[in-house]
Scaffold this motif. Structure first.
Motif, mmCIF file in Angstrom:
data_model
loop_
_atom_site.group_PDB
_atom_site.id
_atom_site.type_symbol
_atom_site.label_atom_id
_atom_site.label_comp_id
_atom_site.label_asym_id
_atom_site.label_seq_id
_atom_site.Cartn_x
_atom_site.Cartn_y
_atom_site.Cartn_z
ATOM 1 N N UNK A 168 1.316 -1.319 -0.119
ATOM 2 C CA UNK A 168 0.087 -0.107 -0.060
ATOM 3 C C UNK A 168 0.655 1.096 -0.331
ATOM 4 N N UNK A 169 2.255 1.406 0.676
ATOM 5 C CA UNK A 169 3.020 2.339 0.623
ATOM 6 C C UNK A 169 3.233 2.062 -0.642
ATOM 7 N N UNK A 170 3.981 1.652 -1.488
ATOM 8 C CA UNK A 170 4.415 1.985 -3.108
ATOM 9 C C UNK A 170 2.794 2.139 -3.727
ATOM 10 N N UNK A 171 1.949 2.001 -3.699
ATOM 11 C CA UNK A 171 0.393 2.884 -4.404
ATOM 12 C C UNK A 171 0.828 3.956 -3.883
ATOM 13 N N UNK A 172 1.421 4.333 -2.289
ATOM 14 C CA UNK A 172 0.678 5.567 -2.343
ATOM 15 C C UNK A 172 1.318 6.718 -2.825
ATOM 16 N N UNK A 173 2.605 5.718 -3.446
ATOM 17 C CA UNK A 173 4.067 7.230 -3.364
ATOM 18 C C UNK A 173 3.898 7.501 -5.391
ATOM 19 N N UNK A 174 3.062 6.135 -6.139
ATOM 20 C CA UNK A 174 2.932 6.197 -7.449
ATOM 21 C C UNK A 174 1.797 7.428 -7.211
ATOM 22 N N UNK A 175 0.863 7.173 -6.933
ATOM 23 C CA UNK A 175 -0.592 8.085 -6.665
ATOM 24 C C UNK A 175 0.273 9.640 -6.072
ATOM 25 N N UNK A 176 0.969 9.541 -5.231
ATOM 26 C CA UNK A 176 1.838 10.945 -5.675
ATOM 27 C C UNK A 176 2.656 11.242 -6.540
ATOM 28 N N UNK A 180 -0.523 16.312 -9.691
ATOM 29 C CA UNK A 180 0.834 17.545 -10.177
ATOM 30 C C UNK A 180 1.126 18.504 -9.167
ATOM 31 N N UNK A 181 2.331 18.588 -9.393
ATOM 32 C CA UNK A 181 3.112 19.416 -8.370
ATOM 33 C C UNK A 181 2.774 20.577 -7.392
ATOM 34 N N UNK A 182 2.245 22.075 -8.221
ATOM 35 C CA UNK A 182 1.845 22.450 -8.444
ATOM 36 C C UNK A 182 -0.004 23.139 -8.343
ATOM 37 N N UNK A 183 -0.657 24.202 -7.854
ATOM 38 C CA UNK A 183 -1.893 24.090 -8.278
ATOM 39 C C UNK A 183 -2.376 25.456 -8.909
ATOM 40 N N UNK A 184 -3.526 25.221 -9.833
ATOM 41 C CA UNK A 184 -3.500 25.746 -10.662
ATOM 42 C C UNK A 184 -4.367 26.876 -10.042
ATOM 43 N N UNK A 185 -3.852 28.352 -10.559
ATOM 44 C CA UNK A 185 -4.298 29.412 -10.249
ATOM 45 C C UNK A 185 -5.284 29.514 -11.128
ATOM 46 N N UNK A 186 -6.305 30.513 -10.642
ATOM 47 C CA UNK A 186 -7.543 31.639 -11.536
ATOM 48 C C UNK A 186 -6.625 32.782 -11.328
ATOM 49 N N UNK A 187 -6.631 32.655 -12.954
ATOM 50 C CA UNK A 187 -7.120 35.046 -12.933
ATOM 51 C C UNK A 187 -7.851 35.083 -12.622
ATOM 52 N N UNK A 188 -7.746 36.054 -11.437
ATOM 53 C CA UNK A 188 -8.858 36.769 -10.460
ATOM 54 C C UNK A 188 -8.752 38.263 -11.253
ATOM 55 N N UNK A 189 -8.376 39.078 -12.142
ATOM 56 C CA UNK A 189 -8.608 39.804 -12.341
ATOM 57 C C UNK A 189 -9.812 41.062 -11.857
ATOM 58 N N UNK A 190 -9.645 42.053 -11.087
ATOM 59 C CA UNK A 190 -11.697 42.030 -11.150
ATOM 60 C C UNK A 190 -12.094 43.246 -12.261
ATOM 61 N N UNK A 191 -10.870 43.685 -12.701
ATOM 62 C CA UNK A 191 -11.658 44.036 -14.135
ATOM 63 C C UNK A 191 -11.631 43.560 -15.191
ATOM 64 N N UNK A 192 -11.608 42.885 -15.354
ATOM 65 C CA UNK A 192 -12.117 41.358 -15.950
ATOM 66 C C UNK A 192 -13.437 40.891 -16.288
#
Length: 266
Positions: A168-176, A180-192
């Motif tokens: 199970x530890x090997x499966x968890x490592x494969x899942x990790x 994706x390492x970086x979180x997707x950042x949303x462009x929340x520009x108020x003007x848009x």
């Protein structure tokens, strides 16, 4: 029986067997040969095949020995024979097999508790395909049936034994690793943003903007005044006075009539 002859017999038995041949079965068919000697003979045979550039080897599969063709030569064999239709497993079947493989012996109720859905049909299909087998009954109320994996399961997934299943530890490592390492950042520009999304919240939200409320009230007053001016009829001041005088004269005449009537009453 010399060592070379024993190896040839071991080779012939494994080659002739349609199923993985257990080591104890081989040792029982050859006089004066122990299971450890069978394993040693198999290792020597594989060394010979490797030295001579052979296209096949002997491997341990599902608790027994079986010949197999090296991956670089399988393409030619597939052209020679019609490719057999592989067994297809649904996601529900794979989930059931995984639960059974890691928790066996396991009952149907335990499988359904983990999966969260009924598993009658899935278990029936896996039993027909001989991927699962009934292993006994649980020592609980009703003594439900217990299920476990079979040698067909090991062969299908290319495993020699259940201990070869990934931890199970090997499966968890494969899942990790695949996440994706970086979180997707949303462009929340108020003007848009759309104009409706920029509307101020009310007082209950704690974000009350007085300027927006004043602007809204002023707009409402202007709209109301415009509606009144549009709907009200154009009346001159003279007409308004005349209307008032006519009403007063009617009132006075009514009072006089009432007085006359009252005086004439005996």
């Amino acid at each position: 029986m010399d060592n070379g002859y024993q190896k040839s017999v071991v080779e012939a038995l494994i080659l002739a067997s349609p199923e993985p041949l257990p080591v104890r079965r081989i040792a029982g068919l050859i006089d004066e040969m122990t299971p450890s000697q069978v394993g040693k003979a198999v290792a020597e045979l594989n060394n010979r095949y490797m030295e001579t550039g052979g296209s096949y080897r002997i491997r341990e599969l599902a608790g027994g020995y079986q010949f197999y063709i090296l991956p670089e030569f399988t393409g030619f064999v597939e052209e020679l024979f019609a490719r057999r239709r592989k067994m297809r497993l649904t996601r529900a079947a794979l989930e059931t097999l995984a639960i059974t493989a890691y928790r066996q012996p396991v009952t149907k109720a335990e499988i359904e508790h983990i999966r969260g859905v009924a598993s009658d049909g899935v278990l029936h299909n896996l039993l027909e395909k001989k991927m699962l087998a009934i292993k006994g009954r649980a020592d609980t109320v009703g003594r439900p049936l217990q299920y476990g994996t079979t040698d067909e399961f090991l062969k299908f997934f290319g495993l020699a034994r259940l201990d070869d299943l990934p931890k199970m530890s090997e499966i968890e490592e494969l899942i990790r690793a695949v996440e994706p390492q970086d979180q997707v950042q949303l462009n929340l520009n108020p003007d848009a943003l759309d104009a409706q999304m920029q509307q101020k919240l009310n007082v209950a939200d704690g974000t009350f903007d007085p300027s927006s409320r004043r602007e809204s009230e002023n707009n409402k007053e202007e709209n109301s005044a415009h509606i009144e001016n549009t709907e009200a009829p154009a009346i001159s001041s003279g007409e308004e006075v005349s209307s008032d005088n006519d009403g007063e004269e009617q009132s006075e005449n009514l009072i006089v009539d009432m007085d006359v009537t009252a005086d004439s009453t005996p």
